[in-house]
Every structure is written in C-alpha cells, then in structure tokens.
Design a protein around this motif. Structure first.
Motif, mmCIF file in Angstrom:
data_model
loop_
_atom_site.group_PDB
_atom_site.id
_atom_site.type_symbol
_atom_site.label_atom_id
_atom_site.label_comp_id
_atom_site.label_asym_id
_atom_site.label_seq_id
_atom_site.Cartn_x
_atom_site.Cartn_y
_atom_site.Cartn_z
ATOM 1 N N GLY A 192 8.713 -11.295 19.571
ATOM 2 C CA GLY A 192 8.799 -12.752 19.562
ATOM 3 C C GLY A 192 8.961 -13.356 18.188
ATOM 4 O O GLY A 192 9.336 -14.520 18.052
ATOM 5 N N GLU A 193 8.696 -12.577 17.146
ATOM 6 C CA GLU A 193 8.883 -13.040 15.766
ATOM 7 C C GLU A 193 10.256 -12.666 15.214
ATOM 8 O O GLU A 193 10.550 -12.914 14.047
ATOM 9 N N GLY A 194 11.091 -12.042 16.039
ATOM 10 C CA GLY A 194 12.427 -11.640 15.594
ATOM 11 C C GLY A 194 12.417 -10.404 14.718
ATOM 12 O O GLY A 194 13.337 -10.207 13.925
ATOM 13 N N ARG A 195 11.419 -9.556 14.909
ATOM 14 C CA ARG A 195 11.306 -8.306 14.143
ATOM 15 C C ARG A 195 11.709 -7.132 15.030
ATOM 16 O O ARG A 195 11.243 -7.001 16.164
ATOM 17 N N LEU A 196 12.552 -6.264 14.499
ATOM 18 C CA LEU A 196 13.058 -5.123 15.261
ATOM 19 C C LEU A 196 11.934 -4.161 15.631
ATOM 20 O O LEU A 196 11.136 -3.766 14.777
ATOM 21 N N GLN A 197 11.893 -3.790 16.913
ATOM 22 C CA GLN A 197 10.893 -2.854 17.415
ATOM 23 C C GLN A 197 11.490 -1.736 18.262
ATOM 24 O O GLN A 197 10.797 -0.798 18.619
ATOM 25 N N TYR A 198 12.785 -1.848 18.590
ATOM 26 C CA TYR A 198 13.415 -0.797 19.398
ATOM 27 C C TYR A 198 14.876 -0.683 19.032
ATOM 28 O O TYR A 198 15.598 -1.675 18.937
ATOM 29 N N ARG A 199 15.305 0.555 18.827
ATOM 30 C CA ARG A 199 16.721 0.859 18.648
ATOM 31 C C ARG A 199 16.956 2.217 19.294
ATOM 32 O O ARG A 199 17.016 3.244 18.635
ATOM 33 N N GLY A 200 17.025 2.179 20.601
ATOM 34 C CA GLY A 200 17.138 3.425 21.344
ATOM 35 C C GLY A 200 18.150 3.318 22.457
ATOM 36 O O GLY A 200 19.006 2.441 22.472
ATOM 37 N N ARG A 201 17.988 4.204 23.415
ATOM 38 C CA ARG A 201 18.940 4.281 24.520
ATOM 39 C C ARG A 201 18.430 3.530 25.753
ATOM 40 O O ARG A 201 17.264 3.145 25.815
ATOM 41 N N LEU A 202 19.308 3.384 26.714
ATOM 42 C CA LEU A 202 18.978 2.723 27.974
ATOM 43 C C LEU A 202 17.952 3.540 28.762
ATOM 44 O O LEU A 202 16.945 3.030 29.214
ATOM 45 N N ASP A 203 18.255 4.816 28.920
ATOM 46 C CA ASP A 203 17.403 5.689 29.724
ATOM 47 C C ASP A 203 17.720 7.138 29.393
ATOM 48 O O ASP A 203 18.559 7.408 28.538
ATOM 49 N N ASP A 204 17.056 8.044 30.092
ATOM 50 C CA ASP A 204 17.270 9.465 29.824
ATOM 51 C C ASP A 204 18.355 10.073 30.709
ATOM 52 O O ASP A 204 18.604 11.272 30.632
#
Length: 181
Positions: A128-140
């Motif tokens: 909610g603060e606009g800080r990156l927390q995920y850079r991954g894939r959709l699923d396995d």
C-alpha cells in the motif's frame, strides 16, 4: 527470446506514471495504489507465454480485485514492429479474454524502462506504500497443465495485503523479451 525476471528488489519505490488505455482513458499509478497494494504487470497480446496463462491470469486477477487489491497491466512492446500488440488489437484481446483490469499502452516504453521490465509476462507486486514486495511468476504450472497448481502470485499479493511484506521465496517469471524500439 526467452527470459527470466530478476530477483525482487524488496522495498524498491515504484516511480509514478500515467498511461492511457486504447480508448484514451488515463490511469495514474499513484491514484490506483490502494491500501491493500497493487499488482502491476507487463503483458502483450502476441507472446506465447502470455497466451498460455491468460485465462488463469484473468481469473486470479478477478480474485485479487474482489479482495481489494488493485491491478494494472501495461503493454510495453514496440507495436509498430509487432502490429499484433497495437492498441486496437489490445482492445480485442482484452474483450476476448474478459480482462477485468485496465490494459495500458506504454507507447514510448518509458514505464517499462523505469520498472526495468524484461519480459512478458513480468509481475510486480506493491504494498500500500508503493514499495515492491513481489517479482515472481503467476504459478508453478508454467506452460504445463494448470491442474493442482500453486497460485504463487495470488498467495503473494494476499500476504502483501495482510502484512505489507512479500514472501521471501519467489520464483522468476518466464516470458518473451520485451520488443524494444
């Protein structure tokens, strides 16, 4: 060319931007950012990786949006050289797949460059603060059978919405390289 996304740079602040959808409606990142976070993804129409996941991506985004997590998609490719990604084709693609989120045109590719996007699909989960927390894939499931898949993106965005923090273990997204000018 097939690429994997880089590891998540936890806490990286998203640069603000404003882009239009194919109908000319503007969307500003800072105005779309909600208290439960925002999923920003770079996708396109012609990429076989995007085509392979688009139905479950649309469904996962509906799930997230119903839980108060905002979603934006950006088409970063040079559509002069790849006309299948042109704005009119984006509208068709969005309609055909019943995409529930705004699908925006990065005409000068400045947003893709600012986010250091590398491929389609490329997922960025912000708190909610606009800080990156995920850079991954959709699923396995990747391009395989989605039965029994683990919805990693949904799980990560739910965790971000609840705690402001993304999962420490993330797997890179796999996709086609962005078609730069």
């Amino acid at each position: 060319m097939r690429l994997d996304t880089p590891l998540c740079n936890f806490g990286w602040p998203a640069p603000d931007f404003s882009l239009k959808d194919p109908t000319g409606q503007s969307f500003r990142f800072s105005e779309q950012l909600g208290e439960h976070g925002l999923l920003l993804m770079f996708i396109c129409n012609h990429c076989p990786y995007v085509k392979a996941i688009i139905e479950r991506l649309a469904q996962d985004c509906r799930t997230l949006m119903a839980e108060g997590i905002r979603v934006l998609a950006v088409m970063p490719n040079d559509y002069q050289r790849y006309p299948a990604d042109a704005p009119a084709k984006m509208e068709e693609f969005a309609r055909e797949h019943d995409l529930p989120f705004p699908y925006l045109v990065d005409q000068d590719q400045s947003v893709a460059r600012a986010f250091e996007a590398v491929c389609t699909p490329d997922f960025f989960g912000f708190n909610g603060e606009g800080r990156l927390q995920y850079r991954g894939r959709l699923d396995d499931a990747r391009l395989g059978d989605p039965a029994g898949r683990t919805p990693e993106l949904v799980n990560a965005m739910r965790q971000i919405a609840q705690t402001g923090q993304g999962p420490l273990q993330q797997h890179p997204s796999l996709g086609c390289s962005i078609k730069w000018r």
